[in-house]
Design a protein around this motif. Structure first.
Motif, PDB file in Angstrom:
ATOM      1  N   LEU A 178      23.620  34.078 108.531  1.00  0.00           N
ATOM      2  CA  LEU A 178      22.927  34.136 109.813  1.00  0.00           C
ATOM      3  C   LEU A 178      22.519  32.738 110.246  1.00  0.00           C
ATOM      4  O   LEU A 178      22.213  31.879 109.425  1.00  0.00           O
ATOM      5  CB  LEU A 178      21.696  35.026 109.719  1.00  0.00           C
ATOM      6  CG  LEU A 178      21.920  36.490 109.344  1.00  0.00           C
ATOM      7  CD1 LEU A 178      20.594  37.236 109.387  1.00  0.00           C
ATOM      8  CD2 LEU A 178      22.935  37.154 110.243  1.00  0.00           C
ATOM      9  N   THR A 179      22.484  32.538 111.555  1.00  0.00           N
ATOM     10  CA  THR A 179      22.078  31.252 112.107  1.00  0.00           C
ATOM     11  C   THR A 179      20.551  31.208 112.250  1.00  0.00           C
ATOM     12  O   THR A 179      19.872  32.239 112.177  1.00  0.00           O
ATOM     13  CB  THR A 179      22.699  31.036 113.498  1.00  0.00           C
ATOM     14  OG1 THR A 179      22.142  32.001 114.404  1.00  0.00           O
ATOM     15  CG2 THR A 179      24.217  31.168 113.461  1.00  0.00           C
ATOM     16  N   ASP A 199      18.993  30.739 114.964  1.00  0.00           N
ATOM     17  CA  ASP A 199      18.662  31.543 116.152  1.00  0.00           C
ATOM     18  C   ASP A 199      18.616  33.031 115.820  1.00  0.00           C
ATOM     19  O   ASP A 199      17.772  33.767 116.339  1.00  0.00           O
ATOM     20  CB  ASP A 199      19.676  31.296 117.275  1.00  0.00           C
ATOM     21  CG  ASP A 199      19.509  29.935 117.935  1.00  0.00           C
ATOM     22  OD1 ASP A 199      18.444  29.302 117.757  1.00  0.00           O
ATOM     23  OD2 ASP A 199      20.447  29.494 118.630  1.00  0.00           O
ATOM     24  N   GLU A 200      19.520  33.491 114.949  1.00  0.00           N
ATOM     25  CA  GLU A 200      19.511  34.908 114.550  1.00  0.00           C
ATOM     26  C   GLU A 200      18.270  35.240 113.731  1.00  0.00           C
ATOM     27  O   GLU A 200      17.646  36.285 113.927  1.00  0.00           O
ATOM     28  CB  GLU A 200      20.791  35.249 113.791  1.00  0.00           C
ATOM     29  CG  GLU A 200      22.011  35.270 114.701  1.00  0.00           C
ATOM     30  CD  GLU A 200      23.327  35.332 113.954  1.00  0.00           C
ATOM     31  OE1 GLU A 200      24.269  35.939 114.494  1.00  0.00           O
ATOM     32  OE2 GLU A 200      23.417  34.764 112.838  1.00  0.00           O
ATOM     33  N   TYR A 201      17.882  34.346 112.824  1.00  0.00           N
ATOM     34  CA  TYR A 201      16.638  34.559 112.070  1.00  0.00           C
ATOM     35  C   TYR A 201      15.439  34.586 113.012  1.00  0.00           C
ATOM     36  O   TYR A 201      14.524  35.398 112.844  1.00  0.00           O
ATOM     37  CB  TYR A 201      16.451  33.492 110.995  1.00  0.00           C
ATOM     38  CG  TYR A 201      17.290  33.705 109.767  1.00  0.00           C
ATOM     39  CD1 TYR A 201      17.072  34.811 108.944  1.00  0.00           C
ATOM     40  CD2 TYR A 201      18.290  32.806 109.411  1.00  0.00           C
ATOM     41  CE1 TYR A 201      17.842  35.016 107.805  1.00  0.00           C
ATOM     42  CE2 TYR A 201      19.062  33.007 108.276  1.00  0.00           C
ATOM     43  CZ  TYR A 201      18.837  34.109 107.484  1.00  0.00           C
ATOM     44  OH  TYR A 201      19.596  34.316 106.359  1.00  0.00           O
ATOM     45  N   LEU A 258      15.477  35.500 116.162  1.00  0.00           N
ATOM     46  CA  LEU A 258      15.560  36.772 116.875  1.00  0.00           C
ATOM     47  C   LEU A 258      14.989  37.905 116.025  1.00  0.00           C
ATOM     48  O   LEU A 258      14.218  38.731 116.513  1.00  0.00           O
ATOM     49  CB  LEU A 258      17.008  37.080 117.265  1.00  0.00           C
ATOM     50  CG  LEU A 258      17.276  38.494 117.795  1.00  0.00           C
ATOM     51  CD1 LEU A 258      16.546  38.737 119.104  1.00  0.00           C
ATOM     52  CD2 LEU A 258      18.764  38.731 117.948  1.00  0.00           C
ATOM     53  N   HIS A 267      25.889  40.328 109.122  1.00  0.00           N
ATOM     54  CA  HIS A 267      26.762  40.731 110.218  1.00  0.00           C
ATOM     55  C   HIS A 267      27.559  41.957 109.808  1.00  0.00           C
ATOM     56  O   HIS A 267      27.974  42.088 108.666  1.00  0.00           O
ATOM     57  CB  HIS A 267      27.707  39.588 110.595  1.00  0.00           C
ATOM     58  CG  HIS A 267      26.989  38.450 111.237  1.00  0.00           C
ATOM     59  ND1 HIS A 267      26.682  38.430 112.568  1.00  0.00           N
ATOM     60  CD2 HIS A 267      26.490  37.311 110.714  1.00  0.00           C
ATOM     61  CE1 HIS A 267      26.025  37.313 112.847  1.00  0.00           C
ATOM     62  NE2 HIS A 267      25.898  36.611 111.739  1.00  0.00           N
ATOM     63  N   MET A 269      24.130  43.054 113.713  1.00  0.00           N
ATOM     64  CA  MET A 269      23.495  42.693 112.457  1.00  0.00           C
ATOM     65  C   MET A 269      22.852  43.956 111.886  1.00  0.00           C
ATOM     66  O   MET A 269      22.224  44.722 112.617  1.00  0.00           O
ATOM     67  CB  MET A 269      22.431  41.618 112.659  1.00  0.00           C
ATOM     68  CG  MET A 269      22.992  40.274 113.078  1.00  0.00           C
ATOM     69  SD  MET A 269      21.714  38.993 113.177  1.00  0.00           S
ATOM     70  CE  MET A 269      20.804  39.516 114.631  1.00  0.00           C
ATOM     71  N   ASP A 315      24.501  42.804 119.331  1.00  0.00           N
ATOM     72  CA  ASP A 315      24.651  41.502 119.979  1.00  0.00           C
ATOM     73  C   ASP A 315      24.589  41.732 121.480  1.00  0.00           C
ATOM     74  O   ASP A 315      25.577  42.117 122.103  1.00  0.00           O
ATOM     75  CB  ASP A 315      25.971  40.860 119.575  1.00  0.00           C
ATOM     76  CG  ASP A 315      26.177  39.498 120.221  1.00  0.00           C
ATOM     77  OD1 ASP A 315      25.319  39.062 121.027  1.00  0.00           O
ATOM     78  OD2 ASP A 315      27.203  38.864 119.923  1.00  0.00           O
TER      79      ASP A 315
END
Length: 141
Positions: free
Chosen positions: A4-5, A7-9, A11, A46, A52, A69
């Motif tokens: 995960l990026t 930004d995903e963390y 989010l 993912h 996710m 997403d």
């Protein structure tokens, strides 16, 4: 599997906070309320077309969660989602949250009173996700 990026963390942290803001007052009234626990989105990976999948810990329950997403959506999300994992198929329901967030969820455990802290809850979430992501052994024919 992709990591995960940042930004995903971020989010996922915002989703957990939005979920807390909506549900905390009512959870404090529920049987099984555990004041030693908080809200956290853990063990996400993912799965499928940009989704996710992971766990959401609350002071009352442990949830299996799918975060779609939303940047690739062309129409509103359906009210339910059938999720196929190596362990089987699961039906999840849509929950819109403040801030325009949306997630699908299904309760896995309803009472977390026995847990002493968030570290125990995190270990429980890790075990749950490991089991869900492994195929069920077929009985010998």
């Amino acid at each position: 599997m992709y990591t995960l990026t940042a930004d995903e963390y971020a989010l996922l942290a915002e989703l957990a906070k939005a979920y807390r803001d909506v549900h905390l007052p009512s959870m404090k009234q529920q049987e099984g309320w555990n004041p030693r626990l908080g809200f956290d989105a853990l063990c996400f990976q993912h799965h499928g077309a940009g989704n996710m999948v992971g766990a959401l810990i609350t002071p009352c329950e442990l949830w299996l969660v799918v975060v779609p997403d939303q940047s690739h959506l062309t129409e509103p999300l359906a009210g339910s989602l059938t999720l196929s994992l190596p362990s089987g198929t699961y039906q999840l329901s849509l929950e819109p949250l403040p801030g325009g967030y949306e997630l699908y969820k299904r309760a896995i455990l309803h009472n977390l009173e026995e847990l002493e802290n968030m570290q125990e809850a995190a270990r429980l979430a890790q075990r749950m996700m490991a089991r869900l992501m492994q195929p069920v052994d077929e009985p010998d024919a």
